[in-house]
Design an enzyme around this catalytic site. Structure first.
Site, short mmCIF file in Angstrom:
data_model
loop_
_atom_site.label_atom_id
_atom_site.label_comp_id
_atom_site.label_asym_id
_atom_site.label_seq_id
_atom_site.Cartn_x
_atom_site.Cartn_y
_atom_site.Cartn_z
CB ILE A 184 -1.59 1.40 -7.00
CG1 ILE A 184 -2.87 0.84 -6.38
CG2 ILE A 184 -1.93 2.09 -8.33
CD1 ILE A 184 -3.91 1.89 -6.04
CB THR A 237 -9.02 7.18 -2.04
OG1 THR A 237 -10.20 6.41 -1.87
CG2 THR A 237 -8.85 8.04 -0.79
CG ASP A 238 -13.76 5.94 -4.44
OD1 ASP A 238 -13.11 5.57 -3.44
OD2 ASP A 238 -14.42 5.15 -5.15
CD GLU A 239 -11.98 4.22 1.00
OE1 GLU A 239 -12.08 4.35 2.22
OE2 GLU A 239 -11.46 3.23 0.44
CE1 TYR A 264 -6.17 5.32 2.68
CE2 TYR A 264 -8.49 5.03 2.10
CZ TYR A 264 -7.16 5.17 1.73
OH TYR A 264 -6.83 5.18 0.39
CE LYS A 295 -4.70 8.82 -0.13
NZ LYS A 295 -3.27 8.66 -0.59
#
Ligand code: NAD
Ligand code: TYD
Length: 393
Positions: A13, A136-138, A189, A193
């Site tokens: 990105i 991130t949406d995670e 992960y 984040k």
């Protein structure tokens, strides 16, 4: 004239973002790329950009305090955009520690360096400065599916005029991640984040550091490393290799074309309200198995339409069909559904993801067909042993 320090811009990105701002702002921006060049970083992705006087590269770990402090002391940086991260969920399951080192401690180091470099004698910060954390949406965890098949997504009436003609929006459920949804990460992960996001927001509350956090859905597009689903599929198809689908391929992600994401980040840098989180999504949910079928069909169609593309196909083209699909052992703790509500950035900043999924996938497949050298260069070396370990367990 703005000076951007962009970390992790030898990755997917970040390199698209530097490409985007150099095109959008021309001489009005100066870019310093900071990247440690891990397995996911490739200088070849920005080699053409580095030929311009206003773009430079420094090989450096974001956790290296002295090096980052020196860079900020020597350059009047306006924006720090932090893309640098360990970014692959599967790798975080087999080796979580580096995720904490880079994603958490590395981000904390950048924040501290920014704090000391930018702070004015009265403790405030110049209006031109901003630290933007690309998240991130995670971090929000996992949603359930309400529908087996995707259903059309109805936009709120006030968003319709901004939709730029898009009518293809889809959803598998009634619930979406909002900026106010409590964080609930479920993989090493996403946990790393989340920790980084909380530190960024805490630096705003505690020290007044000017920050934004953007939380995007799954990106796809050019320069995507083929350990992630979409580029892995394209690469395997062209080699006639099996397409590993975790579980039954029922998991759903929201997919965002990378250029739409880059435009969102640039808007948040310029006009995002300080201390705010902005969700960035594609209004495009799809199940993994549907994506696999779409990618197979798109590759098959494009090579049929253009004989030049046949030259890079390394298998019998008649084999490019659904028989390549192989259902494999599921990812542990595999999040079922990510779905993002990006209405806040649409309403506040007038952003909209303008790339329909079928068009974005076609661009991505074409790019991969036309950049086999890039793919070969990033998949030589460590990639082969990673692939063996991950898929021949
Ligand atoms: P990527 O893995 O392609 O690139 C990461 C880059 O960071 C690489 O160039 C790598 O060399 C560099 N890097 C890693 N550790 C570093 C360190 N310690 N110091 C300096 N550089 C380091 O990742 P990406 O897909 O481009 O993702 C960029 C950011 O966006 C990440 O923060 C990721 O969490 C976030 N994000 C990505 C997606 C996606 O779909 N790809 C979705 C949501 C959020
Ligand atoms: P991925 O691209 O790794 O992104 P993320 O885990 O951050 O969403 O995976 C996207 C989806 O595709 C996810 O549900 C896992 C699935 N997947 C497979 O089915 N097979 C694969 O080989 C990979 C890499 C992913």
């Amino acid at each position: 004239m703005k000076t951007y320090l962009v970390t992790g811009a030898a990755g997917f990105i970040g390199c698209n973002f530097v490409r985007y701002i150099m095109q959008a702002h021309g001489d009005q921006c100066r870019v310093i790329v900071v990247d440690a060049l891990t397995y996911a970083g490739n200088l070849g992705s920005i080699a053409d950009l580095l030929e311009h006087d206003n773009c430079s590269f420094v090989k450096c770990d974001i956790g290296d305090h002295d090096a980052i402090a020196k860079l900020l002391a020597e350059n009047d940086v306006d924006y720090i955009v932090n893309f640098a991260a360990e970014s692959h969920v599967d790798r975080s399951i087999t080796g979580p520690r580096i995720f904490v080192e880079t994603n958490v401690l590395g981000t904390q180091n950048l924040l501290d360096c920014a704090r000391f470099a930018w702070r004015l004698p009265d403790g405030s910060y110049p209006e031109s400065k901003k630290f933007l954390q690309v998240s991130t949406d995670e971090v929000y965890g996992s949603l359930s599916k309400d529908f087996e098949q995707a259903e059309p997504l109805a936009l709120d009436d006030d968003l319709k005029p901004l939709a730029d003609g898009r009518t293809d929006m889809k959803t598998y459920g009634r619930n979406f991640f909002e900026e106010t949804t409590p964080v609930s990460p479920r993989s090493p992960y996403s946990a790393s984040k989340t920790a980084a996001d909380l530190l960024v927001l805490a630096y705003h509350e505690t020290y007044g550091l000017p920050v934004n956090v953007t939380r995007c859905s799954n990106n796809y597009g050019p320069y995507h490393f083929p350990e992630k689903l979409i580029p892995l599929l394209i690469n395997n198809i062209l080699q006639g290799k099996k397409l590993p689908v975790y579980g039954r391929g029922e998991n759903v992600r929201d997919w965002l074309y990378v250029e739409d994401h880059c435009r969102a980040i640039d808007l948040v840098l310029q006009r995002g309200r300080l201390g705010e989180v902005y969700n960035v999504g594609g209004f495009n949910e799809e199940s993994n198995i549907n994506i696999v079928r779409l990618v197979i069909d798109t590759v098959a169609r494009l090579i049929k339409e253009n004989p030049d593309y046949m030259k890079v196909v390394e298998c019998d083209p008649a084999l490019i069909n659904d028989n390549l699909i192989e259902f494999v052992t599921d990812r542990p703790g595999h999040d079922m559904r990510y779905a993002i509500n990006p209405s806040k950035i649409v309403r506040e900043l007038g952003w909209f993801p303008t790339t329909p999924f079928t068009r974005g996938i076609e661009h991505t497949v074409r790019w991969n067909l036309e950049h086999r050298d890039w793919v070969k260069s990033v998949t030589s070396g460590d990639y082969q042993s990673y692939y063996e370990k991950q898929y021949n367990r």
